[in-house]
Scaffold this active site. Structure first.
Site, PDB file in Angstrom:
ATOM      1  N   GLY A   1       7.222 -19.057 -13.235  1.00 47.46           N
ATOM      2  CA  GLY A   1       7.566 -19.241 -11.815  1.00 47.46           C
ATOM      3  C   GLY A   1       7.953 -20.667 -11.442  1.00 47.46           C
ATOM      4  CB  ILE A   2       7.373 -22.520  -8.265  1.00 48.12           C
ATOM      5  CG1 ILE A   2       8.078 -21.500  -7.351  1.00 48.12           C
ATOM      6  CG2 ILE A   2       7.564 -23.934  -7.743  1.00 48.12           C
ATOM      7  CD1 ILE A   2       7.500 -21.410  -5.934  1.00 48.12           C
TER       8      ILE A   2
ATOM      9  CG  LEU B   1     -11.025 -11.330   8.017  1.00 55.87           C
ATOM     10  CD1 LEU B   1     -11.114 -12.139   6.727  1.00 55.87           C
ATOM     11  CD2 LEU B   1     -11.008 -12.276   9.209  1.00 55.87           C
TER      12      LEU B   1
ATOM     13  CE1 TYR C   1      -0.807 -18.131  -1.556  1.00 50.67           C
ATOM     14  CE2 TYR C   1       0.488 -17.778   0.431  1.00 50.67           C
ATOM     15  CZ  TYR C   1       0.401 -18.211  -0.883  1.00 50.67           C
ATOM     16  OH  TYR C   1       1.511 -18.726  -1.513  1.00 50.67           O
TER      17      TYR C   1
ATOM     18  CB  THR D   1       8.085 -16.275  -8.574  1.00 54.38           C
ATOM     19  OG1 THR D   1       7.201 -15.935  -7.503  1.00 54.38           O
ATOM     20  CG2 THR D   1       8.815 -17.560  -8.246  1.00 54.38           C
TER      21      THR D   1
HETATM   22  P1  NAD Z   1       3.160 -17.346  -9.997  1.00 57.00           P
HETATM   23  O1  NAD Z   1       2.073 -16.383  -9.690  1.00 57.00           O
HETATM   24  O2  NAD Z   1       4.431 -16.855 -10.559  1.00 57.00           O
HETATM   25  O3  NAD Z   1       2.590 -18.506 -10.959  1.00 57.00           O
HETATM   26  C1  NAD Z   1       1.360 -19.150 -10.696  1.00 57.00           C
HETATM   27  C2  NAD Z   1       0.832 -19.718 -11.990  1.00 57.00           C
HETATM   28  O4  NAD Z   1      -0.434 -20.333 -11.699  1.00 57.00           O
HETATM   29  C3  NAD Z   1       0.580 -18.632 -13.038  1.00 57.00           C
HETATM   30  O5  NAD Z   1       1.106 -19.009 -14.293  1.00 57.00           O
HETATM   31  C4  NAD Z   1      -0.950 -18.546 -13.088  1.00 57.00           C
HETATM   32  O6  NAD Z   1      -1.471 -18.170 -14.358  1.00 57.00           O
HETATM   33  C5  NAD Z   1      -1.355 -19.974 -12.709  1.00 57.00           C
HETATM   34  N1  NAD Z   1      -2.723 -20.025 -12.207  1.00 57.00           N
HETATM   35  C6  NAD Z   1      -3.309 -19.189 -11.312  1.00 57.00           C
HETATM   36  N2  NAD Z   1      -4.596 -19.510 -11.155  1.00 57.00           N
HETATM   37  C7  NAD Z   1      -4.828 -20.581 -11.947  1.00 57.00           C
HETATM   38  C8  NAD Z   1      -5.988 -21.359 -12.218  1.00 57.00           C
HETATM   39  N3  NAD Z   1      -7.168 -21.085 -11.649  1.00 57.00           N
HETATM   40  N4  NAD Z   1      -5.900 -22.384 -13.102  1.00 57.00           N
HETATM   41  C9  NAD Z   1      -4.719 -22.655 -13.707  1.00 57.00           C
HETATM   42  N5  NAD Z   1      -3.591 -21.950 -13.492  1.00 57.00           N
HETATM   43  C10 NAD Z   1      -3.660 -20.921 -12.621  1.00 57.00           C
HETATM   44  O7  NAD Z   1       3.384 -18.167  -8.636  1.00 57.00           O
HETATM   45  P2  NAD Z   1       4.720 -18.810  -8.030  1.00 57.00           P
HETATM   46  O8  NAD Z   1       5.401 -17.800  -7.206  1.00 57.00           O
HETATM   47  O9  NAD Z   1       5.474 -19.554  -9.055  1.00 57.00           O
HETATM   48  O10 NAD Z   1       4.046 -19.840  -6.997  1.00 57.00           O
HETATM   49  C11 NAD Z   1       3.653 -21.156  -7.365  1.00 57.00           C
HETATM   50  C12 NAD Z   1       3.010 -21.813  -6.163  1.00 57.00           C
HETATM   51  O11 NAD Z   1       3.893 -21.764  -5.055  1.00 57.00           O
HETATM   52  C13 NAD Z   1       1.726 -21.143  -5.708  1.00 57.00           C
HETATM   53  O12 NAD Z   1       0.809 -22.133  -5.275  1.00 57.00           O
HETATM   54  C14 NAD Z   1       2.154 -20.296  -4.547  1.00 57.00           C
HETATM   55  O13 NAD Z   1       1.121 -20.055  -3.642  1.00 57.00           O
HETATM   56  C15 NAD Z   1       3.248 -21.142  -3.951  1.00 57.00           C
HETATM   57  N6  NAD Z   1       4.236 -20.353  -3.193  1.00 57.00           N
HETATM   58  C16 NAD Z   1       5.070 -19.453  -3.800  1.00 57.00           C
HETATM   59  C17 NAD Z   1       5.981 -18.742  -3.034  1.00 57.00           C
HETATM   60  C18 NAD Z   1       6.978 -17.761  -3.622  1.00 57.00           C
HETATM   61  O14 NAD Z   1       7.784 -17.228  -2.872  1.00 57.00           O
HETATM   62  N7  NAD Z   1       6.981 -17.509  -4.902  1.00 57.00           N
HETATM   63  C19 NAD Z   1       6.027 -18.924  -1.658  1.00 57.00           C
HETATM   64  C20 NAD Z   1       5.158 -19.831  -1.076  1.00 57.00           C
HETATM   65  C21 NAD Z   1       4.279 -20.547  -1.846  1.00 57.00           C
END
Ligand code: NAD
Length: 452
Positions: free
Chosen positions: A223-224, A302, A358, A393
């Protein structure tokens, strides 16, 4: 997951049906593949417009020229020439009459900005205005730029506003390069404050901007986070990719692609902060860039939310970040001039149904960076958050179909962003040239309608 509507709209066999149904036809967005270039505006048509009594035009001119373009002051009236980048110094707009310049500059340009063009307006900070009318005028420019972004977004054009006081004019160059660059693909409708709180770094490289820096990206197996690790490595950083042991295979693969070092760890484990401190002290003598990307969702209303869903989300998305920073800052593992970026979310800006846990954590990060920034300024450290909207993602693949489709379309660009788009904003905030920005939360959401 692929964007079915975009696929149908691009296919000549189905494009007509998409049009007949009145469905949105999202434009193909321009994206960079490589790293920053020394002269990214070379070959672009750039227009620099000035308001009367503005104070930013000379700095803007220098930044544009340094980026490789000689800007025009006006377009020829009868030509059909398109402009790629419009920069307006609106710092002189202190009254309703002065603000007529907004109309005068942009009205003739509305059909002449190229697809995937960029608009950056630079205004005085409203809270530093001499009087209430000047403050109102400066604030009015926010409304103008956001509305402009909504009108131009259908062509992939982004519009952003930088508020800069006189004492921070030397900090404009980085912002000009990012907000007028291809990297701002999915960043639109944003208002960014550029301040003088953090001193200038000794060197300000614009290409290979992170050479010699050590970076940690949490949650970078996919992902990101993965896109960010890739992007930081492209700029020359030595990246350490961290993820949970369960993601080991994906993490190793991500690392091997970019010469990064894998680190398997749960960031919410009690020993994580000390383990990280020891790791970076021993291996590199410190850390320059920390991207708190790891995050999870555990959505329930909730009323239906079990307490472990609340605790888990709060521990990973918020408590772990604060605990890690506390140790890395106290033990000076984070070096002078370091950059910290937290991943907030539109859910933290606007709240979201079924996401009280969240949204709490992601809003908390907005408050966290704002409160930390002044405390870290004397060490040259900048701390910011980015708030992604809908990024394609695994996290958004898990959404129910209708919510996913709504998330994709409810923005000025009528499509979801790519992990690379969020990574571009993160990478920019990690560069030395972003030293004018700290304590901010910038959205990368294609100017999403939610929470706007
Ligand atoms: P994703 O779920 O694809 O990837 C998240 C990664 O974090 C995964 O590889 C997971 O294994 C790792 N992870 C989770 N818990 C963990 C822990 N306790 N210790 C270490 N690693 C851990 O998520 P994404 O969509 O790439 O999002 C990345 C960030 O961006 C997140 O913080 C998410 O909340 C934020 N975000 C994403 C979006 C979106 O549209 N995708 C939107 C808003 C915010």
């Amino acid at each position: 997951m692929s964007d079915l509507l975009m696929t149908l709209a691009k296919n000549p066999a189905t494009a007509g049906i998409v049009k007949k149904l009145g469905l949105p036809n999202p434009v193909e967005l321009a994206r960079a593949e490589g790293g920053y270039q020394a002269r990214p505006f070379a070959g672009k048509t750039v227009l620099l417009a000035r308001s009367r009594n503005g104070y930013a035009a000379d700095s803007l001119l220098a930044s544009i020229e340094e980026a490789g373009a000689a800007p025009l002051e006006a377009l020829q009236e009868n030509s059909r020439e398109r402009v790629d980048i419009v920069v307006m110094d609106a710092t002189g707009c202190a009254s309703p009459a002065d603000c007529r310049a907004l109309y005068d500059v942009f009205h003739p340009l509305m059909r002449r900005i190229a697809r995937n063009g960029r608009v950056l307006i630079v205004a005085a900070p409203p809270d530093e205005a001499q009087d209430a009318v000047a403050a109102a005028a400066a604030r009015g420019i926010e409304g103008f730029s956001r509305a402009l972004g909504k009108e131009l977004g259908k062509d992939g054009i982004t519009v952003n506003l930088a508020c800069v006081a006189r004492d921070a004019l030397d900090r404009l160059a980085g912002a000009v390069r990012f907000f007028c660059g291809v990297q701002a693909t999915y960043v639109s409708g944003q208002v960014v404050r550029i301040t003088a709180q953090v001193a200038a770094p000794a060197v300000l490289p614009f290409a290979a901007a992170l050479k010699g820096k050590v970076a940690l990206v949490t949650g970078s197996a996919r992902g990101i986070g993965r896109a960010t690790a890739y992007r930081l490595a492209q700029e020359g950083a030595q990246v350490v990719c961290l993820d949970v042991p369960g993601a080991a295979d994906a993490l190793h693969q991500a690392c091997s692609e970019i010469g990064a070092i894998p680190l398997m760890m749960d960031i919410s484990a009690p020993e994580a902060p000390h383990r990280l401190a020891e790791f970076f002290k021993e291996k590199f003598g410190g850390l320059d860039i920390l991207v708190h990307n790891a995050g999870i969702t555990r959505d329930r209303t909730l009323a239906n939310m079990k307490e472990h869903y609340w605790d888990m989300v709060v521990n990973i998305n918020f408590a772990a970040i604060a605990a890690i920073d506390e140790i890395l800052l106290a033990e000076k593992v984070l070096r002078e001039g370091a950059r910290i970026v937290c991943l907030s979310s539109i859910s933290g800006v606007a709240g979201n149904f079924g996401q009280t846990n969240y949204a709490f954590t992601k809003a908390a990060l907005i408050g966290y960076v704002a409160a930390q920034a002044p405390k870290l300024a004397s060490r040259g450290i900048c701390i910011n958050a980015i708030a992604p909207g809908f990024i394609e993602t695994a996290m958004t693949d898990d959404m129910p179909f209708m919510m996913r489709e709504a998330g994709r379309r409810m923005n000025s660009l009528k499509q979801g962003g790519k992990p690379r788009d969020a990574a571009e904003l993160i990478a920019f905030l990690c560069t030395p040239g972003a030293y004018g920005i700290s304590g901010a939360t910038i959205r990368v959401c294609g100017q999403g309608l939610i929470g706007a």
